[in-house]
Design a protein around this motif. Structure first.
Motif, PDB file in Angstrom:
ATOM      1  N   LEU A  62       0.834  -1.198   0.000  1.00  0.00           N
ATOM      2  CA  LEU A  62       0.000   0.000   0.000  1.00  0.00           C
ATOM      3  C   LEU A  62       0.873   1.254   0.000  1.00  0.00           C
ATOM      4  O   LEU A  62       0.633   2.185  -0.762  1.00  0.00           O
ATOM      5  CB  LEU A  62      -0.925   0.005   1.218  1.00  0.00           C
ATOM      6  CG  LEU A  62      -1.650   1.320   1.477  1.00  0.00           C
ATOM      7  CD1 LEU A  62      -2.679   1.586   0.386  1.00  0.00           C
ATOM      8  CD2 LEU A  62      -2.291   1.330   2.840  1.00  0.00           C
ATOM      9  N   GLN A  63       1.888   1.271   0.836  1.00  0.00           N
ATOM     10  CA  GLN A  63       2.765   2.435   0.903  1.00  0.00           C
ATOM     11  C   GLN A  63       3.480   2.667  -0.429  1.00  0.00           C
ATOM     12  O   GLN A  63       3.613   3.807  -0.873  1.00  0.00           O
ATOM     13  CB  GLN A  63       3.775   2.274   2.033  1.00  0.00           C
ATOM     14  CG  GLN A  63       3.125   2.408   3.399  1.00  0.00           C
ATOM     15  CD  GLN A  63       4.108   2.197   4.530  1.00  0.00           C
ATOM     16  OE1 GLN A  63       4.787   1.172   4.592  1.00  0.00           O
ATOM     17  NE2 GLN A  63       4.199   3.177   5.407  1.00  0.00           N
ATOM     18  N   LEU A  64       3.903   1.597  -1.091  1.00  0.00           N
ATOM     19  CA  LEU A  64       4.524   1.738  -2.412  1.00  0.00           C
ATOM     20  C   LEU A  64       3.529   2.298  -3.427  1.00  0.00           C
ATOM     21  O   LEU A  64       3.879   3.146  -4.252  1.00  0.00           O
ATOM     22  CB  LEU A  64       5.064   0.396  -2.897  1.00  0.00           C
ATOM     23  CG  LEU A  64       6.334  -0.102  -2.226  1.00  0.00           C
ATOM     24  CD1 LEU A  64       6.646  -1.533  -2.672  1.00  0.00           C
ATOM     25  CD2 LEU A  64       7.498   0.811  -2.539  1.00  0.00           C
ATOM     26  N   ALA A  65       2.289   1.824  -3.369  1.00  0.00           N
ATOM     27  CA  ALA A  65       1.268   2.313  -4.296  1.00  0.00           C
ATOM     28  C   ALA A  65       0.973   3.791  -4.050  1.00  0.00           C
ATOM     29  O   ALA A  65       0.847   4.581  -4.998  1.00  0.00           O
ATOM     30  CB  ALA A  65      -0.011   1.476  -4.165  1.00  0.00           C
ATOM     31  N   VAL A  66       0.873   4.177  -2.793  1.00  0.00           N
ATOM     32  CA  VAL A  66       0.649   5.589  -2.455  1.00  0.00           C
ATOM     33  C   VAL A  66       1.825   6.427  -2.941  1.00  0.00           C
ATOM     34  O   VAL A  66       1.641   7.489  -3.541  1.00  0.00           O
ATOM     35  CB  VAL A  66       0.417   5.760  -0.935  1.00  0.00           C
ATOM     36  CG1 VAL A  66       0.496   7.217  -0.521  1.00  0.00           C
ATOM     37  CG2 VAL A  66      -0.930   5.159  -0.538  1.00  0.00           C
ATOM     38  N   ASP A  67       3.043   5.944  -2.710  1.00  0.00           N
ATOM     39  CA  ASP A  67       4.242   6.650  -3.185  1.00  0.00           C
ATOM     40  C   ASP A  67       4.189   6.866  -4.688  1.00  0.00           C
ATOM     41  O   ASP A  67       4.444   7.973  -5.182  1.00  0.00           O
ATOM     42  CB  ASP A  67       5.509   5.851  -2.867  1.00  0.00           C
ATOM     43  CG  ASP A  67       5.949   5.945  -1.426  1.00  0.00           C
ATOM     44  OD1 ASP A  67       5.295   6.653  -0.641  1.00  0.00           O
ATOM     45  OD2 ASP A  67       6.966   5.313  -1.091  1.00  0.00           O
TER      46      ASP A  67
END
Length: 146
Positions: free
Chosen positions: A53-58
């Motif tokens: 999720l954090q990678l996608a948000v980034d």
């Protein structure tokens, strides 16, 4: 992988929209990522899913920061349930950037891999001189993911 933001049946069980507005600058990526991770804990996601999720948000926010009009905001919206995390982020941009082929960039393929549902929304302004907008939306499902 579907390319819709949310199906009507799933959105009925989602909580209220949580909105975060911050300057559309790369320095704001860490706070947006932090809010996303904190909220993901409510969606029965494991640590690997939260990292995805954090990678996608980034990736979504970084793409939008590159096209945002200077000194404007990025608007991030979160909506979640026990097993679903919906995210959207949008920026005001120059009309010429609206039709750029985002879907051909490597980052878009990364987003497609990390998310369950993904969509790009483009708005060309109202013809009255107002800015155009680009919004990236995605959904991840927790709980049943491995």
């Amino acid at each position: 992988m579907s390319q819709t933001y949310a199906s009507p049946s799933r959105s009925e069980n989602l909580g209220p929209v949580i909105e975060l507005r911050t300057p559309a600058e790369a320095s704001q990526l860490a706070p947006i990522r932090g809010v996303s991770a904190a909220l993901a804990g409510q969606c029965n996601m494991n640590l690997d899913q939260i990292a995805d999720l954090q990678l996608a948000v980034d990736e979504a926010c970084s793409a939008l920061f590159r096209i945002a009009i200077r000194e404007t905001e990025i608007v991030c919206r979160f909506r979640l349930s026990a097993d679903t995390f919906q995210f959207s982020a949008g920026v005001a941009t120059a009309r010429s950037d609206v039709d750029w082929p985002y879907e051909r960039r490597f980052g878009w393929h990364v987003l497609r891999t990390l998310t369950d549902e993904l969509e790009l929304h483009r708005h060309h302004g109202n013809g009255d001189g107002s800015s155009s907008t680009v919004v990236i939306s995605f959904t991840l499902h927790g709980g049943d993911m491995t």
